[in-house]
Enzyme design. Structure first.
Site, mmCIF file in Angstrom:
data_model
loop_
_atom_site.group_PDB
_atom_site.id
_atom_site.type_symbol
_atom_site.label_atom_id
_atom_site.label_comp_id
_atom_site.label_asym_id
_atom_site.label_seq_id
_atom_site.Cartn_x
_atom_site.Cartn_y
_atom_site.Cartn_z
ATOM 1 C CB THR A 123 -0.996 -0.217 1.471
ATOM 2 O OG1 THR A 123 -1.699 1.396 1.299
ATOM 3 C CG2 THR A 123 -0.215 -0.661 2.338
ATOM 4 C CG ASP A 124 -0.913 5.229 -1.627
ATOM 5 O OD1 ASP A 124 -1.895 4.147 -0.336
ATOM 6 O OD2 ASP A 124 -1.607 5.635 -1.691
ATOM 7 C CD GLU A 125 -3.267 3.745 4.501
ATOM 8 O OE1 GLU A 125 -3.331 3.736 5.417
ATOM 9 O OE2 GLU A 125 -4.389 3.825 4.535
ATOM 10 C CE1 TYR A 149 -3.104 -2.171 6.246
ATOM 11 C CE2 TYR A 149 -2.992 0.098 5.685
ATOM 12 C CZ TYR A 149 -3.331 -1.710 5.071
ATOM 13 O OH TYR A 149 -3.388 -1.258 3.832
ATOM 14 C CE LYS A 153 -0.431 -4.698 2.781
ATOM 15 N NZ LYS A 153 -0.684 -5.726 2.700
HETATM 16 P P1 NAD Z 1 -9.612 -6.827 2.962
HETATM 17 O O1 NAD Z 1 -9.772 -6.898 4.458
HETATM 18 O O2 NAD Z 1 -11.226 -6.757 1.718
HETATM 19 O O3 NAD Z 1 -9.849 -8.587 2.917
HETATM 20 C C1 NAD Z 1 -8.791 -9.096 3.357
HETATM 21 C C2 NAD Z 1 -8.878 -10.717 3.409
HETATM 22 O O4 NAD Z 1 -7.766 -11.355 3.799
HETATM 23 C C3 NAD Z 1 -9.695 -11.333 4.332
HETATM 24 O O5 NAD Z 1 -10.755 -12.417 3.012
HETATM 25 C C4 NAD Z 1 -9.144 -11.602 5.506
HETATM 26 O O6 NAD Z 1 -10.451 -12.837 5.488
HETATM 27 C C5 NAD Z 1 -8.187 -12.543 5.012
HETATM 28 N N1 NAD Z 1 -7.598 -12.521 6.245
HETATM 29 C C6 NAD Z 1 -6.922 -11.776 6.896
HETATM 30 N N2 NAD Z 1 -6.137 -12.301 7.982
HETATM 31 C C7 NAD Z 1 -6.058 -13.283 8.023
HETATM 32 C C8 NAD Z 1 -5.356 -14.549 7.704
HETATM 33 N N3 NAD Z 1 -4.604 -14.250 8.713
HETATM 34 N N4 NAD Z 1 -4.563 -15.369 7.136
HETATM 35 C C9 NAD Z 1 -5.628 -15.794 5.466
HETATM 36 N N5 NAD Z 1 -5.907 -14.740 5.212
HETATM 37 C C10 NAD Z 1 -6.948 -13.223 6.337
HETATM 38 O O7 NAD Z 1 -8.539 -6.144 2.346
HETATM 39 P P2 NAD Z 1 -8.743 -5.769 0.668
HETATM 40 O O8 NAD Z 1 -9.163 -4.332 0.991
HETATM 41 O O9 NAD Z 1 -8.953 -6.808 -0.012
HETATM 42 O O10 NAD Z 1 -6.937 -5.153 0.541
HETATM 43 C C11 NAD Z 1 -6.322 -6.624 0.293
HETATM 44 C C12 NAD Z 1 -4.709 -6.232 0.252
HETATM 45 O O11 NAD Z 1 -4.517 -5.285 -0.358
HETATM 46 C C13 NAD Z 1 -4.420 -6.332 1.635
HETATM 47 O O12 NAD Z 1 -2.767 -6.575 1.929
HETATM 48 C C14 NAD Z 1 -3.964 -4.486 1.589
HETATM 49 O O13 NAD Z 1 -3.025 -4.232 2.644
HETATM 50 C C15 NAD Z 1 -3.310 -4.360 0.362
HETATM 51 N N6 NAD Z 1 -4.177 -2.942 0.010
HETATM 52 C C16 NAD Z 1 -6.042 -2.494 0.089
HETATM 53 C C17 NAD Z 1 -5.782 -1.138 -0.616
HETATM 54 C C18 NAD Z 1 -7.312 -0.495 -0.699
HETATM 55 O O14 NAD Z 1 -7.595 0.006 -0.840
HETATM 56 N N7 NAD Z 1 -8.251 -1.772 -0.415
HETATM 57 C C19 NAD Z 1 -5.275 -0.482 -0.960
HETATM 58 C C20 NAD Z 1 -3.705 -0.925 -1.168
HETATM 59 C C21 NAD Z 1 -3.269 -1.946 -0.955
HETATM 60 O O1 DAU Z 2 -3.830 4.229 0.443
HETATM 61 C C1 DAU Z 2 -4.606 2.590 0.460
HETATM 62 C C2 DAU Z 2 -4.842 2.532 1.806
HETATM 63 O O2 DAU Z 2 -6.777 2.488 1.771
HETATM 64 C C3 DAU Z 2 -5.503 0.534 2.074
HETATM 65 O O3 DAU Z 2 -3.718 0.521 1.858
HETATM 66 C C4 DAU Z 2 -6.041 0.803 3.042
HETATM 67 O O4 DAU Z 2 -6.534 -0.878 3.317
HETATM 68 C C5 DAU Z 2 -7.474 1.091 2.731
HETATM 69 O O5 DAU Z 2 -8.352 0.751 3.807
HETATM 70 C C6 DAU Z 2 -7.302 2.712 2.458
HETATM 71 O O6 DAU Z 2 -7.313 3.590 3.969
HETATM 72 P P1 DAU Z 2 -7.417 4.142 4.067
HETATM 73 O O7 DAU Z 2 -8.025 5.166 5.758
HETATM 74 O O8 DAU Z 2 -7.703 5.379 3.336
HETATM 75 O O9 DAU Z 2 -9.318 4.234 3.456
HETATM 76 P P2 DAU Z 2 -10.582 4.063 3.797
HETATM 77 O O10 DAU Z 2 -11.871 3.719 3.538
HETATM 78 O O11 DAU Z 2 -10.854 4.079 5.815
HETATM 79 O O12 DAU Z 2 -10.910 6.309 4.289
HETATM 80 C C7 DAU Z 2 -10.508 6.883 3.173
HETATM 81 C C8 DAU Z 2 -10.829 8.438 3.801
HETATM 82 O O13 DAU Z 2 -11.743 8.757 4.383
HETATM 83 C C9 DAU Z 2 -8.885 7.937 5.060
HETATM 84 O O14 DAU Z 2 -9.084 9.764 4.921
HETATM 85 C C10 DAU Z 2 -10.557 8.660 6.100
HETATM 86 C C11 DAU Z 2 -11.950 8.856 5.984
HETATM 87 N N1 DAU Z 2 -12.951 8.884 6.405
HETATM 88 C C12 DAU Z 2 -13.185 6.931 5.859
HETATM 89 C C13 DAU Z 2 -14.090 6.325 6.959
HETATM 90 C C14 DAU Z 2 -14.265 4.909 7.366
HETATM 91 C C15 DAU Z 2 -13.781 9.454 6.728
HETATM 92 O O15 DAU Z 2 -13.894 10.282 6.554
HETATM 93 N N2 DAU Z 2 -15.308 8.835 7.482
HETATM 94 C C16 DAU Z 2 -14.889 7.320 7.308
HETATM 95 O O16 DAU Z 2 -16.182 7.069 7.497
#
Ligand code: NAD
Ligand code: DAU
Length: 337
Positions: A123-125, A149, A153
């Site tokens: 992730t970019d985070e 988090y 990562k």
């Molecule tokens: P998500 O939370 O929707 O899914 C995570 C999955 O991992 C779930 O199916 C969960 O059951 C499984 N999991 C959790 N713990 C586990 C364990 N111990 N063993 C096996 N499975 C397990 O997450 P997502 O948003 O789909 O993100 C997937 C990946 O992409 C993550 O590594 C996250 O850091 C990365 N990522 C997410 C975003 C985003 O915007 N959502 C952006 C960049 C990177």
């Molecule tokens: O940047 C990549 C990341 O994006 C991934 O690595 C993470 O897994 C994914 O959860 C996401 O992280 P963010 O914290 O950016 O996503 P989130 O949807 O929780 O929040 C997006 C933005 O919105 C953030 O600035 C917080 C804000 N927010 C979020 C929620 C849930 C609100 O203002 N209100 C809310 O209720």
């Protein structure tokens, strides 16, 4: 190809499994997923059982990971993680366990089984926060994670790079921005706001709402992962983004217009601690080396996403009510956490 996907029952993982099976008729996939609260086997419903199998297992348990790896596996794509920043602030233990320890377990198992390639989805985070005028993060930017988090990562990324350097493991890392699209768990901003709007509830905006995120449709992210999996250079990191920076207030207003809800639904609530102000990604490496460019403009992607949640009310209502857990707990038993 035979691919093992960890975390394939989550948001991005399930989109990736669907995409890879659609794109290449010769590929089969085994999903290894612990079905935590974020994992939903319904996300994988309807796939051809001859080409896809879901194994319920935990990446922190070496036997579970070894159990799905053998000499026939061509690649592991590692999504499994605790992914929600707010949950990591309430309690970081599961993040350290799954994201850090689980990644080391995957690395050891991949090496022992001689799997030719590992793609670690990051992730970019991990880079931390940018000020408004700063240049976007390149892959060489130092890691300055601010949430548990993001720190977990970053720890995982460093373990992957260490395995590549020390053991010559063929591993690649992607660092993507904020994804949106189908099957996203409705705790994240986009699906939370859409489903709350459809339910007549408030949309809680943290702080002043001026935090900027770099948004990408999950289908573009999946395409990027496919490109890196096939052609990325071993030991290398690739940023993935769509150059769609928006602040949360602007994004919320765009969603509210698509959903035809009034401004009175938007409520400013207490800010997230250590809330990163801005993310933005320099994506020249993946573009220049691998020829990847995203296809889906944010406006079109958001409109399609709103339409998907309108059409799949049953999917997210079962999540909000908890019914999806009861059903799969009955099916898979007490291994669900
Ligand atoms: P998500 O939370 O929707 O899914 C995570 C999955 O991992 C779930 O199916 C969960 O059951 C499984 N999991 C959790 N713990 C586990 C364990 N111990 N063993 C096996 N499975 C397990 O997450 P997502 O948003 O789909 O993100 C997937 C990946 O992409 C993550 O590594 C996250 O850091 C990365 N990522 C997410 C975003 C985003 O915007 N959502 C952006 C960049 C990177
Ligand atoms: O940047 C990549 C990341 O994006 C991934 O690595 C993470 O897994 C994914 O959860 C996401 O992280 P963010 O914290 O950016 O996503 P989130 O949807 O929780 O929040 C997006 C933005 O919105 C953030 O600035 C917080 C804000 N927010 C979020 C929620 C849930 C609100 O203002 N209100 C809310 O209720």
């Amino acid at each position: 190809m035979r691919i093992v996907v960890t975390g394939g029952a989550g948001f991005i993982g399930s989109n990736f499994v669907r995409w890879v099976l659609d794109s290449d008729p010769g590929t089969s996939v085994v999903t290894l997923d612990a079905l935590t609260y974020a994992g939903n086997a319904e996300n994988l419903a309807g796939l051809d059982p001859a080409r896809h199998r879901l194994v319920v297992g935990d990446v922190t348990r070496p036997d579970d990971v070894r159990g799905v790896l053998d000499s026939q596996v061509d690649a592991v794509v590692h999504f499994a993680a605790e992914s929600h920043v707010d949950r990591s602030i309430s309690g970081a233990q599961a993040f350290a366990s799954t994201n850090v320890v689980g990644t080391q377990v995957v690395l050891d198992a991949v090496r022992a089984a001689g799997v030719p390639r590992l793609l670690h989805v990051s992730t970019d985070e991990v880079y931390g926060s940018l000020a408004p005028g700063d240049a976007p993060f390149t892959e060489e930017h130092p890691l300055h994670p601010t949430s548990p988090y993001a720190a977990s990562k970053a720890g995982a990324d460093l373990l992957v790079l260490a395995a590549a350097a020390t053991h010559g493991l063929d591993a690649v890392i992607t660092r993507c921005g904020n994804n949106y699209g189908p099957y996203q768990f409705p705790e994240k901003l986009v699906p939370l706001f859409i489903t709350n709007a459809l339910d007549g509830e408030a949309l809680p905006l943290y702080g002043d709402g001026r935090q900027v995120r770099d948004w990408i449709h999950v289908h573009d992210h999946c395409r990027a992962l496919g490109v890196v999996l096939q052609r990325g250079r071993a030991g290398r990191v690739y940023n993935v983004g769509a150059h769609a920076e928006r602040d949360n207030l602007a994004l919320a207003q765009q969603l509210m217009a698509l959903l035809d809800v009034g401004r009175d639904r938007l409520v400013h609530v207490t800010d997230r601690p250590a809330h990163d102000r801005r993310y933005a990604l320099d994506t020249r490496r993946i573009q220049d080396e691998l020829g990847f460019t995203p296809f889906i403009p944010l406006d079109e992607g958001l409109a399609a996403t709103v339409a998907w949640y309108r059409e799949h009310r049953d999917w997210w209502e079962r999540i909000k009510s908890g019914a999806y857990r009861a059903y799969y707990r009955a099916q898979y038993g007490e291994r669900l956490s």
